[in-house]
Design a protein around this motif. Sequence first.
Motif, mmCIF file in Angstrom:
data_model
loop_
_atom_site.group_PDB
_atom_site.id
_atom_site.type_symbol
_atom_site.label_atom_id
_atom_site.label_comp_id
_atom_site.label_asym_id
_atom_site.label_seq_id
_atom_site.Cartn_x
_atom_site.Cartn_y
_atom_site.Cartn_z
ATOM 1 N N VAL A 4 0.695 -1.134 0.010
ATOM 2 C CA VAL A 4 0.102 -0.127 -0.076
ATOM 3 C C VAL A 4 0.996 1.337 0.100
ATOM 4 N N ARG A 5 1.986 1.153 0.876
ATOM 5 C CA ARG A 5 2.988 2.384 0.961
ATOM 6 C C ARG A 5 3.265 2.723 -0.667
ATOM 7 N N GLN A 6 3.668 1.540 -1.557
ATOM 8 C CA GLN A 6 4.172 1.996 -2.645
ATOM 9 C C GLN A 6 2.942 2.567 -3.671
ATOM 10 N N GLU A 7 1.952 2.219 -3.445
ATOM 11 C CA GLU A 7 0.835 2.980 -4.282
ATOM 12 C C GLU A 7 0.570 4.263 -3.659
ATOM 13 N N ALA A 33 10.175 17.177 5.420
ATOM 14 C CA ALA A 33 11.574 17.027 5.029
ATOM 15 C C ALA A 33 11.620 16.578 3.782
ATOM 16 N N LEU A 34 12.374 17.036 2.766
ATOM 17 C CA LEU A 34 12.555 16.662 1.517
ATOM 18 C C LEU A 34 13.030 15.251 1.258
ATOM 19 N N GLY A 35 13.959 14.837 2.042
ATOM 20 C CA GLY A 35 14.369 13.451 1.881
ATOM 21 C C GLY A 35 13.203 12.495 2.536
ATOM 22 N N TYR A 36 12.486 12.786 3.538
ATOM 23 C CA TYR A 36 11.305 11.926 3.921
ATOM 24 C C TYR A 36 10.237 11.847 2.797
ATOM 25 N N LEU A 37 9.813 13.031 2.150
ATOM 26 C CA LEU A 37 8.892 12.970 1.177
ATOM 27 C C LEU A 37 9.351 12.183 0.029
ATOM 28 N N GLN A 44 9.230 3.824 0.223
ATOM 29 C CA GLN A 44 10.426 3.271 1.249
ATOM 30 C C GLN A 44 9.979 3.548 2.796
ATOM 31 N N LYS A 45 9.222 4.562 2.724
ATOM 32 C CA LYS A 45 8.465 4.801 4.074
ATOM 33 C C LYS A 45 6.947 5.000 4.174
ATOM 34 N N GLU A 46 6.543 4.651 5.076
ATOM 35 C CA GLU A 46 4.975 4.789 5.303
ATOM 36 C C GLU A 46 4.699 6.198 5.889
ATOM 37 N N ALA A 47 3.662 7.031 5.406
ATOM 38 C CA ALA A 47 3.322 8.156 5.384
ATOM 39 C C ALA A 47 2.342 8.176 6.647
ATOM 40 N N SER A 48 2.522 8.944 7.615
ATOM 41 C CA SER A 48 1.566 9.030 8.613
ATOM 42 C C SER A 48 0.037 9.669 8.106
ATOM 43 N N SER A 49 -0.864 9.643 8.591
ATOM 44 C CA SER A 49 -2.198 10.480 8.377
ATOM 45 C C SER A 49 -2.005 11.818 8.384
ATOM 46 N N GLU A 50 -1.096 12.382 9.346
ATOM 47 C CA GLU A 50 -0.677 13.610 9.395
ATOM 48 C C GLU A 50 0.017 14.146 8.101
ATOM 49 N N ILE A 51 0.979 13.398 7.824
ATOM 50 C CA ILE A 51 1.875 13.617 6.687
ATOM 51 C C ILE A 51 1.043 13.616 5.426
ATOM 52 N N LEU A 52 0.305 12.679 5.258
ATOM 53 C CA LEU A 52 -0.617 12.374 4.239
ATOM 54 C C LEU A 52 -1.493 13.638 3.948
#
Length: 102
Positions: A4-7, A33-37, A44-52
Amino acid sequence: MILVRQEIGDVLRDFRQQQGQTLRQVASKASVALGYLSEVERGQKEASSEILASVADALDVPISTIMREVGDRIAVLEGVDHFPDVVPDDLMAEVGPELSLR
């Protein structure tokens, strides 16, 4: 295996590129953060609902639109050949007629 994180990352990248925005622009608007996005977009990283929510705001795209696109892509990957385009009546009763999607 469907990730799901990839999609989610693919959908976010597609919306960003359709708007002609750079990763740096969206990260700045979303206060992420640019690297995180970048890692989120690459799955590669799961986006929290807040980040999303922050990224959706930066893209000026409702989270529901992002998640619907993710769901549609996953359905295709799963081989689902039919998925309804209807909001359940019990959910419509909760949000009220002013938010009707029908």
